[in-house]
Write a protein that holds these residues in place. Structure first.
Motif, PDB file in Angstrom:
ATOM      1  N   ASN A 107      42.757  26.124  37.265  1.00 38.49           N
ATOM      2  CA  ASN A 107      43.647  25.214  36.408  1.00 38.49           C
ATOM      3  C   ASN A 107      42.996  24.283  35.321  1.00 38.49           C
ATOM      4  O   ASN A 107      42.887  23.219  35.305  1.00 38.49           O
ATOM      5  N   GLY A 108      42.082  25.019  34.594  1.00 47.69           N
ATOM      6  CA  GLY A 108      41.024  24.397  33.758  1.00 47.69           C
ATOM      7  C   GLY A 108      41.695  23.774  32.245  1.00 47.69           C
ATOM      8  O   GLY A 108      41.024  23.290  31.528  1.00 47.69           O
ATOM      9  N   GLY A 109      43.040  24.176  32.082  1.00 49.66           N
ATOM     10  CA  GLY A 109      43.400  23.593  30.908  1.00 49.66           C
ATOM     11  C   GLY A 109      42.949  24.271  29.660  1.00 49.66           C
ATOM     12  O   GLY A 109      42.630  25.679  29.640  1.00 49.66           O
ATOM     13  N   THR A 110      42.886  23.774  28.548  1.00 48.97           N
ATOM     14  CA  THR A 110      42.778  24.393  27.268  1.00 48.97           C
ATOM     15  C   THR A 110      41.427  24.798  27.147  1.00 48.97           C
ATOM     16  O   THR A 110      40.954  26.046  26.613  1.00 48.97           O
ATOM     17  N   TRP A 111      40.456  23.853  27.844  1.00 51.39           N
ATOM     18  CA  TRP A 111      39.217  24.368  27.546  1.00 51.39           C
ATOM     19  C   TRP A 111      38.564  24.626  29.043  1.00 51.39           C
ATOM     20  O   TRP A 111      38.055  23.596  29.604  1.00 51.39           O
ATOM     21  N   PRO A 112      38.896  25.669  29.750  1.00 53.38           N
ATOM     22  CA  PRO A 112      38.473  25.786  31.451  1.00 53.38           C
ATOM     23  C   PRO A 112      37.023  25.614  31.450  1.00 53.38           C
ATOM     24  O   PRO A 112      35.959  26.363  30.600  1.00 53.38           O
ATOM     25  N   GLU A 113      36.477  24.951  32.554  1.00 54.62           N
ATOM     26  CA  GLU A 113      35.109  24.682  32.503  1.00 54.62           C
ATOM     27  C   GLU A 113      34.500  25.531  33.473  1.00 54.62           C
ATOM     28  O   GLU A 113      34.896  26.075  34.372  1.00 54.62           O
ATOM     29  N   PRO A 114      33.292  26.403  32.977  1.00 49.00           N
ATOM     30  CA  PRO A 114      32.479  27.336  33.897  1.00 49.00           C
ATOM     31  C   PRO A 114      32.141  26.577  35.354  1.00 49.00           C
ATOM     32  O   PRO A 114      31.714  25.757  35.222  1.00 49.00           O
ATOM     33  N   LEU A 115      32.550  27.327  36.062  1.00 48.75           N
ATOM     34  CA  LEU A 115      32.292  26.723  37.527  1.00 48.75           C
ATOM     35  C   LEU A 115      30.994  27.439  38.314  1.00 48.75           C
ATOM     36  O   LEU A 115      30.178  26.918  39.204  1.00 48.75           O
ATOM     37  N   LEU A 116      30.712  28.798  37.962  1.00 48.68           N
ATOM     38  CA  LEU A 116      29.696  29.393  38.369  1.00 48.68           C
ATOM     39  C   LEU A 116      29.473  30.996  37.556  1.00 48.68           C
ATOM     40  O   LEU A 116      30.268  31.344  36.941  1.00 48.68           O
ATOM     41  N   TRP A 117      28.126  31.314  37.762  1.00 52.97           N
ATOM     42  CA  TRP A 117      28.042  32.733  37.127  1.00 52.97           C
ATOM     43  C   TRP A 117      27.665  33.606  38.328  1.00 52.97           C
ATOM     44  O   TRP A 117      27.429  33.142  39.397  1.00 52.97           O
ATOM     45  N   VAL A 118      28.397  34.854  38.142  1.00 53.39           N
ATOM     46  CA  VAL A 118      28.291  35.866  39.441  1.00 53.39           C
ATOM     47  C   VAL A 118      27.963  37.125  38.821  1.00 53.39           C
ATOM     48  O   VAL A 118      28.275  37.633  37.581  1.00 53.39           O
ATOM     49  N   ALA A 119      27.097  37.765  39.571  1.00 51.69           N
ATOM     50  CA  ALA A 119      26.520  38.993  39.035  1.00 51.69           C
ATOM     51  C   ALA A 119      27.707  40.327  39.278  1.00 51.69           C
ATOM     52  O   ALA A 119      28.368  40.023  40.111  1.00 51.69           O
ATOM     53  N   ASP A 120      27.577  41.065  38.330  1.00 50.33           N
ATOM     54  CA  ASP A 120      28.670  42.144  38.460  1.00 50.33           C
ATOM     55  C   ASP A 120      28.280  43.087  39.752  1.00 50.33           C
ATOM     56  O   ASP A 120      29.272  43.883  40.038  1.00 50.33           O
ATOM     57  N   GLU A 121      27.010  43.355  39.851  1.00 50.96           N
ATOM     58  CA  GLU A 121      26.480  44.402  41.122  1.00 50.96           C
ATOM     59  C   GLU A 121      26.257  43.636  42.221  1.00 50.96           C
ATOM     60  O   GLU A 121      26.051  42.594  42.376  1.00 50.96           O
ATOM     61  N   VAL A 122      26.349  44.695  43.626  1.00 51.53           N
ATOM     62  CA  VAL A 122      26.122  44.213  44.695  1.00 51.53           C
ATOM     63  C   VAL A 122      24.810  43.606  44.707  1.00 51.53           C
ATOM     64  O   VAL A 122      23.836  44.377  44.505  1.00 51.53           O
TER      65      VAL A 122
END
Length: 272
Positions: A34-49
């Motif tokens: 529920n980040g609103g108009t400018w949602p804030e990044p919470l984390l970065w996650v890799a695409d691969e296992v």
């Protein structure tokens, strides 16, 4: 862009400048539900296992204000973190005291156990009265090295398909609250209360939060209890923190202490 998101932005735009020698594989930012108009990044996650040594490789990201954590997909719940994280529903761990939280949890769990005809055996040698906090453990190894070893042992075994993630948070104990994780929601809807306990365990037992799944938490422990007496006191806290560890995994707190805690560098919790 808020202060909390700057480490993520810097790492993505200039990973070498943010953390010398660290390079990122393909990945993406996860933002607030529920980040609103400018949602804030919470984390970065890799695409691969992740590979077994991936967690250790990203530990230097702490120098940029980021903590590594493994996010485990669940069967039928792939990428549960996409759209399931809402830190706006979480209070601040600072406002909670670990012992008060655990005492409250203990009373609730013990009262439910009273309905069981074997209640006395389940929580023995304790009673419905909160027994208090366990004494601090004796550090047996470097906490970060222990975390790396435990993470390596989990990947490919009990964690079949984890992704490495980086979270802008000062201490590992605050990871669940920082991202608005709701794993124990059927038991406790404010994960900040659990984080207050994790902070206490971080101080007393040198734990590190190393992996999160939809309703599971894995910790490394560099100062575990070394005797059954010590383990029983810790097991009482675990019963308060996550009763399902005993109710659905062991017959009693004593059995749990003997098998899962004495000298063990890995604690895991799962909420039904």
């Amino acid at each position: 862009m808020t202060t909390r998101s700057k480490p993520l932005t810097q790492l993505l735009t200039d990973p070498v400048g943010a953390v010398p020698g660290l390079s990122l594989p393909p990945g993406s930012l996860v933002t607030e539900t529920n980040g609103g108009t400018w949602p804030e990044p919470l984390l970065w996650v890799a695409d691969e296992v992740a590979a077994p040594r991936t967690w250790a490789e990203y530990l230097p990201a702490r120098d940029a204000g980021l903590r590594p954590v493994l996010l485990q997909d669940e069967a039928g719940l792939e990428e549960w973190w996409d759209g399931q994280l809402d830190p706006g529903m979480v209070s601040d761990p600072d406002v909670h005291r670990a012992e008060e939280v655990l005492e409250d949890f203990w009373r609730s769990a013990a009262s439910e156990t009273e309905d069981d005809e074997d209640a006395g055996e389940t929580i023995a040698p304790f009673t419905a009265r909160w027994p208090g906090l366990a004494s601090p453990g004796r550090t047996a190894a470097d906490p970060e090295a222990t975390a790396a070893d435990v993470a390596q042992a989990l990947v490919g075994h009990s964690l079949k398909s984890p992704r490495i993630a980086l979270v802008p948070v000062g201490r590992a104990a605050d990871l669940p609250a920082a991202i608005g994780w709701s794993g124990p929601v059927n038991y406790e809807d404010d994960v900040a209360r659990l984080c207050a306990v994790l902070r206490s365990w971080e101080d007393r037992f040198q734990v590190r939060a190393i992996a999160l799944a939809y309703a599971r938490l894995d910790l490394s422990v560099a100062a575990p209890p070394q005797t059954l007496e010590e383990a029983l006191a810790v097991a009482a806290e675990h019963f308060a923190f996550c009763p399902d560890n005993i109710w659905q995994g062991y017959g009693s707190i004593r059995e749990y202490a003997e098998d899962a805690l004495v000298g063990k560098a890995h604690w895991t919790f799962w909420w039904d």
